[in-house]
Design an enzyme around this catalytic site. Structure first.
Site, PDB file in Angstrom:
ATOM      1  N   HIS A 205       0.793  -1.227   0.000  1.00 54.76           N
ATOM      2  CA  HIS A 205       0.000   0.000   0.000  1.00 54.76           C
ATOM      3  C   HIS A 205       0.826   1.278   0.000  1.00 54.76           C
ATOM      4  O   HIS A 205       0.294   2.358  -0.209  1.00 54.76           O
ATOM      5  CB  HIS A 205      -0.912   0.025   1.233  1.00 54.76           C
ATOM      6  CG  HIS A 205      -0.166   0.290   2.509  1.00 54.76           C
ATOM      7  ND1 HIS A 205       0.534  -0.687   3.178  1.00 54.76           N
ATOM      8  CD2 HIS A 205      -0.003   1.421   3.230  1.00 54.76           C
ATOM      9  CE1 HIS A 205       1.094  -0.170   4.251  1.00 54.76           C
ATOM     10  NE2 HIS A 205       0.784   1.115   4.317  1.00 54.76           N
ATOM     11  N   ARG A 206       2.134   1.185   0.249  1.00 58.81           N
ATOM     12  CA  ARG A 206       2.920   2.414   0.404  1.00 58.81           C
ATOM     13  C   ARG A 206       3.003   3.176  -0.920  1.00 58.81           C
ATOM     14  O   ARG A 206       3.137   2.577  -1.990  1.00 58.81           O
ATOM     15  CB  ARG A 206       4.330   2.092   0.910  1.00 58.81           C
ATOM     16  CG  ARG A 206       4.350   1.686   2.365  1.00 58.81           C
ATOM     17  CD  ARG A 206       5.748   1.618   2.929  1.00 58.81           C
ATOM     18  NE  ARG A 206       5.705   1.268   4.335  1.00 58.81           N
ATOM     19  CZ  ARG A 206       5.557   2.138   5.329  1.00 58.81           C
ATOM     20  NH1 ARG A 206       5.458   3.420   5.045  1.00 58.81           N
ATOM     21  NH2 ARG A 206       5.511   1.748   6.582  1.00 58.81           N
TER      22      ARG A 206
END
Length: 363
Positions: A205-206
């Site tokens: 998700h980063r």
């Protein structure tokens, strides 16, 4: 003593859960301000339900905005609540915009600030989380560090004195409390057609991995190759911040099974039964160590070096497909003697005891 907990994201809910639960059990006056930074039902409400937490007293309804607008709106909303209730201490966790806004609001109003999971450092200032965690630490009156490493980092930055405490990480409290419950109550393996120990779990998700569509597509190619080479299908609960382009890039590979975000008990079940975890999440790195699961870190740096100590978590030489594949396959073959460097499951006790003992000095 009145404690105000400020939170806004899935990791904060999990890592403040043991403190909130103990506050309920012990009759400590407290309130919860929820910024709603994570506004999706599957990243929010389900975690309150799974962890049996009380409804927040205040919902700010901030949602997804640019960093500046998000923090500004949070700061305004949190300040309004703090002015009205004047708590003895404000507790924030981690490195989110919600935590930074809570810290700024408390500091400006002269209310003592406690930072849970203080002192983490990646030394990568391109990460917004790194800026947040440094600022929060330097605003805080109480700094609760997971291990001695973080305490040493703080001392190196000129933060000294008795307000630095080594407590362990509260994620251990939650994982140890709910691991058996998850195994008993979750049916997610059956729902997804997975066999215990015969699949891999991906979380990603980063912004550094997901914001550039070409990089994300290349990363999906690499993890699909790992799934093919290992013979383990890959399940990917996709984060709400990922859009249709990222979904399609993952869906292009038959080795990857996409799912909607899952609740805490389902996630613990997936973690406990995976042969291999691939993640760019700091919390998942910790949970892998706690639950004794092998973990490949999809990043170029990390702020939890303790996870690497027993060889069960690995930081690859690079995010190239060849380096990821070789690191993953070597990790699957490697014997690991597990130990958990992040605490004994009683971090919440040390934190609350410290806050209770010092409450009178701030009144």
């Amino acid at each position: 003593m009145h404690i105000t907990y400020v939170l806004g994201t899935r990791p904060e809910i999990i890592k403040l859960a043991s403190l909130i639960q103990a506050s309920v059990r012990e009759g400590l006056p407290f309130s919860i301000i929820h910024t709603n930074q994570h506004y999706a039902e599957r990243m929010d409400r389900v975690f309150f339900n799974d962890l049996e937490l009380p409804e927040p007293n205040h919902h700010l309804g901030i949602g997804s905005l640019s960093h500046g607008e998000q923090i500004g709106r949070m700061l305004t909303g949190i300040e309004r609540v703090l002015l009205a209730q004047r708590p003895s201490v404000v507790v924030v966790q981690g490195d989110t915009n919600s935590a930074l806004a809570g810290g700024l609001a408390a500091n400006k109003l002269g209310i003592p600030l406690a930072h849970v999971e203080a002192g983490l450092r990646s030394y990568d200032r391109s990460m917004p989380e790194e800026i947040n965690r440094v600022l929060i630490d330097h605003l805080s009156d109480h700094l609760f560090c997971p291990t001695a490493n973080q305490a040493n980092y703080l001392v190196g930055e000129g933060i000294r004195g008795g307000h630095i405490h080594i407590t362990g990480n509260t994620i251990v409290d939650a994982a140890l409390d709910y691991a058996e419950t998850a195994q008993r109550r979750s049916d997610i393996l059956d729902r997804l057609g997975l066999t215990q120990g015969k699949y891999s779990l991906l979380t990603c998700h980063r912004p550094s991995n997901t914001d550039d569509p070409a990089h994300f597509a290349t990363l999906m190619d690499a993890v699909a190759d790992i799934a093919e080479a290992s013979g383990f299908p890959l399940v990917f609960p996709i984060h709400p911040r990922l859009g249709e382009h990222q979904r399609q890039a993952a869906a292009n590979h038959h080795q990857i099974t996409l799912t909607d975000p899952v609740g805490y008990l389902d996630m613990l079940a997936l973690l406990q039964n995976a042969a291999l975890i691939l993640t760019d999440s700091g919390g998942v790195q910790e949970e892998a160590c706690i639950l004794q699961r092998k973990c490949l870190i999809l990043r170029r740096n990390m702020e939890r070096p303790e996870a690497l100590e027993n060889g069960g978590c690995v930081l690859p030489a690079s995010l190239s497909a060849s380096d990821l594949r070789s690191a993953a396959l070597a990790l699957l073959e490697r014997p690991v003697v597990w130990n958990n460097p992040f605490g004994d499951g009683f971090a919440y006790r040390r934190i609350l005891d410290t806050l209770t003992a010092t409450a009178d000095t701030h009144l």
